[in-house]
Design a protein around this motif. Structure first.
Motif, PDB file in Angstrom:
ATOM      1  N   GLN A  20      31.951 -49.946  -1.965  1.00 16.26           N
ATOM      2  CA  GLN A  20      32.046 -48.747  -1.122  1.00 16.26           C
ATOM      3  C   GLN A  20      33.125 -48.923  -0.040  1.00 16.26           C
ATOM      4  N   ILE A  21      33.167 -50.105   0.552  1.00 17.73           N
ATOM      5  CA  ILE A  21      34.169 -50.387   1.577  1.00 17.73           C
ATOM      6  C   ILE A  21      35.568 -50.402   0.961  1.00 17.73           C
ATOM      7  N   PRO A  41      42.562 -43.769   2.414  1.00 15.11           N
ATOM      8  CA  PRO A  41      43.556 -44.265   3.380  1.00 15.11           C
ATOM      9  C   PRO A  41      43.558 -43.491   4.694  1.00 15.11           C
ATOM     10  N   SER A  42      43.088 -42.272   4.664  1.00 12.13           N
ATOM     11  CA  SER A  42      43.039 -41.475   5.893  1.00 12.13           C
ATOM     12  C   SER A  42      41.992 -42.040   6.842  1.00 12.13           C
ATOM     13  N   THR A  43      42.397 -42.316   8.054  1.00 15.50           N
ATOM     14  CA  THR A  43      41.459 -42.851   9.049  1.00 15.50           C
ATOM     15  C   THR A  43      40.311 -41.886   9.271  1.00 15.50           C
ATOM     16  N   ALA A  44      40.629 -40.597   9.397  1.00 20.17           N
ATOM     17  CA  ALA A  44      39.591 -39.616   9.678  1.00 20.17           C
ATOM     18  C   ALA A  44      38.581 -39.539   8.537  1.00 20.17           C
ATOM     19  N   GLN A  45      39.074 -39.537   7.310  1.00 17.76           N
ATOM     20  CA  GLN A  45      38.161 -39.456   6.163  1.00 17.76           C
ATOM     21  C   GLN A  45      37.320 -40.721   6.043  1.00 17.76           C
ATOM     22  N   ALA A  46      37.923 -41.870   6.347  1.00 18.12           N
ATOM     23  CA  ALA A  46      37.175 -43.122   6.283  1.00 18.12           C
ATOM     24  C   ALA A  46      36.059 -43.130   7.313  1.00 18.12           C
ATOM     25  N   VAL A  47      36.364 -42.651   8.529  1.00 20.27           N
ATOM     26  CA  VAL A  47      35.334 -42.580   9.568  1.00 20.27           C
ATOM     27  C   VAL A  47      34.223 -41.639   9.129  1.00 20.27           C
ATOM     28  N   GLN A  48      34.602 -40.500   8.512  1.00 22.83           N
ATOM     29  CA  GLN A  48      33.613 -39.530   8.061  1.00 22.83           C
ATOM     30  C   GLN A  48      32.708 -40.133   6.982  1.00 22.83           C
ATOM     31  N   GLU A  49      33.278 -40.848   6.009  1.00 25.96           N
ATOM     32  CA  GLU A  49      32.488 -41.425   4.922  1.00 25.96           C
ATOM     33  C   GLU A  49      31.540 -42.514   5.424  1.00 25.96           C
ATOM     34  N   LEU A  50      31.919 -43.194   6.503  1.00 23.16           N
ATOM     35  CA  LEU A  50      31.094 -44.276   7.031  1.00 23.16           C
ATOM     36  C   LEU A  50      30.031 -43.778   8.004  1.00 23.16           C
ATOM     37  N   SER A  51      29.958 -42.437   8.202  1.00 23.38           N
ATOM     38  CA  SER A  51      29.000 -41.912   9.181  1.00 23.38           C
ATOM     39  C   SER A  51      27.565 -42.210   8.777  1.00 23.38           C
ATOM     40  N   ASP A  52      27.294 -42.300   7.454  1.00 24.51           N
ATOM     41  CA  ASP A  52      25.930 -42.587   6.983  1.00 24.51           C
ATOM     42  C   ASP A  52      25.810 -44.006   6.427  1.00 24.51           C
ATOM     43  N   TYR A  53      26.806 -44.820   6.644  1.00 22.62           N
ATOM     44  CA  TYR A  53      26.812 -46.169   6.089  1.00 22.62           C
ATOM     45  C   TYR A  53      25.822 -47.059   6.851  1.00 22.62           C
ATOM     46  N   ASP A  54      25.085 -47.879   6.109  1.00 21.64           N
ATOM     47  CA  ASP A  54      24.094 -48.793   6.698  1.00 21.64           C
ATOM     48  C   ASP A  54      24.777 -50.131   6.962  1.00 21.64           C
TER      49      ASP A  54
END
Length: 660
Positions: free
Chosen positions: A113-114, A119-132
């Protein structure tokens, strides 16, 4: 200590700086007026240029523009995105370290998953919003991203929020949310006209710590918020499309809650509606290497906007501009106290010129040089002429033994050009009184030996004498456009002012008439000649000027007639009986004949005629030589720098010829 002593706040000025020199200022204004400017425009030019002892508005405006340019060249708008990316990279690295030590299948899935983060910083931050997160350090860095975005979003609207909310607790965030809600409710009520002073005061009592500007009412609150919000919008407009998309996506994660963004959007709508005149559409191009956060970038744009506005105020290029328009607080904030002191000096100069009576308003409401100013300019021109006369061999001494009339018994202060004898008693008395201002008259009589007597020019008084003869003087000056084109306009005017001042202050019995001639001739006062504009008009109507000179001489039948003519061209126009001017080039025989005839009429009156020929035109040289020979006059061909000295010297020569 004197009871009248007062202490005032230091204004940044130099206490040892010389006072404003009104004499130099008036000379600069006078030169511009004689060159064709209005007195008001000449004053504005002086304030713009400054002088050797006084910094002008142009210098201050240049400082403001230079500071603005340096800010744009030093910084760029990628600071927040760079900071978020650094925190994200750090969090991902810490998480990968933690996952590498784990042996379970879930760790392998997390690694995948990581590794698949966009590559987009914003999209990466968004995808990690629910990451444990397994790594506490990684989780902490990710939470810093949310806090940073929240603080940056608030810092754009409320200066200092980024620092104030660092390490903020949930309670701090709750208070911010409550403040935004109350603020929007207050602005809702204000837009509907239902707000009250009490409602505003309750709001400030509860949330005043977030508003260091300390607004006194809702309008002042709107002003401060709208200025910063408009700067925030200009910041957004300055971003690249990719940067805007990144920040819009990141904004959804501010403080981990979308409610903040909703409150800020609602606030922006209020501010745009309340203050549509703010610059919401502008942008700036930052080109430097130093990245700025959203709040810092907003503050920079707000400062840049102030510098632009300050530069406009200092340039004074808009209609109705006044020094009072300059925001002195903004000037001190951006350019320092020395700059405010410079503007105060310029303001004092402008007011002093009016208070001292050098500028006044005419019947038409326009500013003009006052008679006092004209006397000052005439005195200055005469002093310049006197300096040049001192180097003219055989022409400087204007005194003749026995040439004075009988003493009147009165005395007056000595001035340049006086030929009367000194009143020695009054001169010595003036020196004694000046040297001993604090001693009483009895004390000076008891101990006269202790009073030092040192004569100065201001002490000298001369004995007034009766006048033996008077002169009627006509100074005819060419005002055709060639005088302007050939750079002879200013020397001609300064010559006329010098002669006018000499006659009106030293030879008061003489009657001087100034006559300007172009297509037509006209009599002029010294102030009218000084302010005369150069007009592109063909014609050198010496015939008309000689007619006016003859009228002047006939009004003074008992005075010695003197005619002085300054010209740079042959007569090319004459006055017809019907009153209109007829122009011909080359000069027609009728024009030349009428001009010579009128010159003969002046000769019959006994006039002493001197023609001052400017330039090297052979045709003009032949013409004036013949005219002068015809009437027994003189021709003088001075250079421009020596014109004033030549005219004044010739006038003084004619005065000596009268036996005065």
């Amino acid at each position: 200590m004197s009871a009248n002593a007062r202490y005032l706040p230091y204004d940044g000025s130099d206490p040892l700086a010389p006072p404003v020199d009104l004499r130099d200022a008036l000379q600069a204004i006078g030169d511009d007026v004689m060159a064709g400017s209005s007195p008001r425009h000449a004053l504005q030019e002086l304030l713009r240029r400054g002088s050797k002892n006084m910094k002008g508005l142009d210098d201050l405006a240049m400082q403001a523009h230079r500071k603005r340019r340096e800010m744009l060249q030093r910084s760029n708008l990628g600071g927040t995105l760079d900071e978020v990316k650094k925190l994200l990279d750090k969090a991902v690295l810490e998480e990968r370290k933690e996952l590498a030590r784990a042996l379970d299948d879930e760790a392998r899935f997390a690694e995948m998953q990581i590794a698949e983060l966009p590559p987009s910083t914003a999209q990466a931050v968004q995808e990690l919003s629910d990451y444990d997160w397994r790594s506490p350090a990684a989780r902490a860095d990710y939470e810093k991203i949310r806090d940073l975005l929240g603080r940056e979003m608030l810092d754009q609207r409320f200066a200092g929020m980024k620092q104030a909310l660092e390490n903020a607790t949930d309670e701090d965030k709750q208070r911010i949310d409550e403040m935004l809600s109350d603020l929007n409710d207050l602005l809702d009520a204000h837009a509907q006209g239902t707000d009250t002073d009490e409602q505003f005061q309750d709001f400030m009592d509860k949330h005043g710590q977030y508003f260091p500007e300390n607004p006194k009412n809702v309008d002042e609150l709107l002003d401060s918020l709208a200025q910063r919000a408009a700067a925030a919008q200009r910041l957004r407009n300055s971003l690249t499309p990719d940067q805007r998309a990144e920040l819009d996506a990141l904004a959804q994660n501010a403080f981990g809650s979308p409610s903040l963004l909703g409150q800020l959007d609602r606030l922006d709508q209020h501010l745009r509606a309340a203050r549509p005149g703010e610059d919401w559409e502008g942008s700036q191009r930052f080109r430097g290497d130093q990245g700025m956060g959203l709040g810092e970038g907003t503050s920079s744009l707000q400062e840049i906007a102030e510098l632009e506005q300050l530069g406009d105020q200092l340039s004074q290029q808009y209609a109705g501009a006044q020094l009072d328009d300059i925001d002195m607080d903004a000037l001190a904030r951006h350019l320092g106290n020395e700059a405010t002191a410079d503007v105060r000096t310029l303001s004092e100069l402008e007011k002093a010129l009016q208070q001292e009576g050098y500028l006044d308003k005419g019947p038409d409401g326009q500013w003009r040089l006052s008679p006092k100013a004209m006397r000052q300019l005439g005195e200055s021109a005469l002093k310049d002429v006197a300096g040049r006369l001192s180097g003219r061999a055989g022409q400087r001494d204007t005194r003749r033994a026995g040439a004075m009339g009988e003493p009147t018994g009165a005395s007056r202060p000595w001035e340049f050009g006086d030929t009367e004898p000194w009143d020695v008693t009054r001169t010595i008395t003036n020196a004694v009184l000046r040297e001993s201002p604090g001693r009483s008259a009895p004390a000076r009589r008891r101990d006269p030996g202790r009073v030092p007597v040192k004569l100065r020019v201001v002490d000298v008084e001369v004995a007034e004498t009766e006048q033996r003869a008077q002169a009627a003087v006509a100074l005819l000056v060419d005002t055709s456009f060639s005088m302007v084109m050939e750079g002879r306009w200013m020397p001609m005017k300064r010559t006329a002012l010098a002669l006018n001042h000499l006659v009106t202050t030293r030879f008061r019995g003489d009657d001087l008439q100034l006559i300007g001639f172009g297509r037509h001739a006209q009599t002029l006062t010294a102030s009218e000649l000084a302010g005369l504009d150069g007009v592109y008009e063909q014609g050198t109507n010496l015939h008309h000027a000689l007619l006016l000179a003859g009228r002047h001489l006939r009004r003074n039948p008992n005075a010695q007639p003197v005619v002085l003519i300054v010209t740079d061209g042959e007569p090319t126009a004459h006055l017809e009986p019907e009153g209109y001017a007829h122009f011909d080039y080359p000069p027609s025989m009728r024009t030349l004949g009428l001009t010579v005839k009128e010159l003969d009429n002046l000769a019959k009156l006994g006039a002493q005629v001197t023609i001052f020929r400017l330039g090297d035109d052979p045709g003009l040289a032949r013409f004036v030589d013949r005219m002068a020979h015809r009437v027994g006059g003189r021709v003088v061909a001075p250079d421009l720098d020596g014109l004033g000295a030549a005219v004044v010297s010739d006038y003084m020569r004619s005065r000596r010829a009268t036996g005065r």
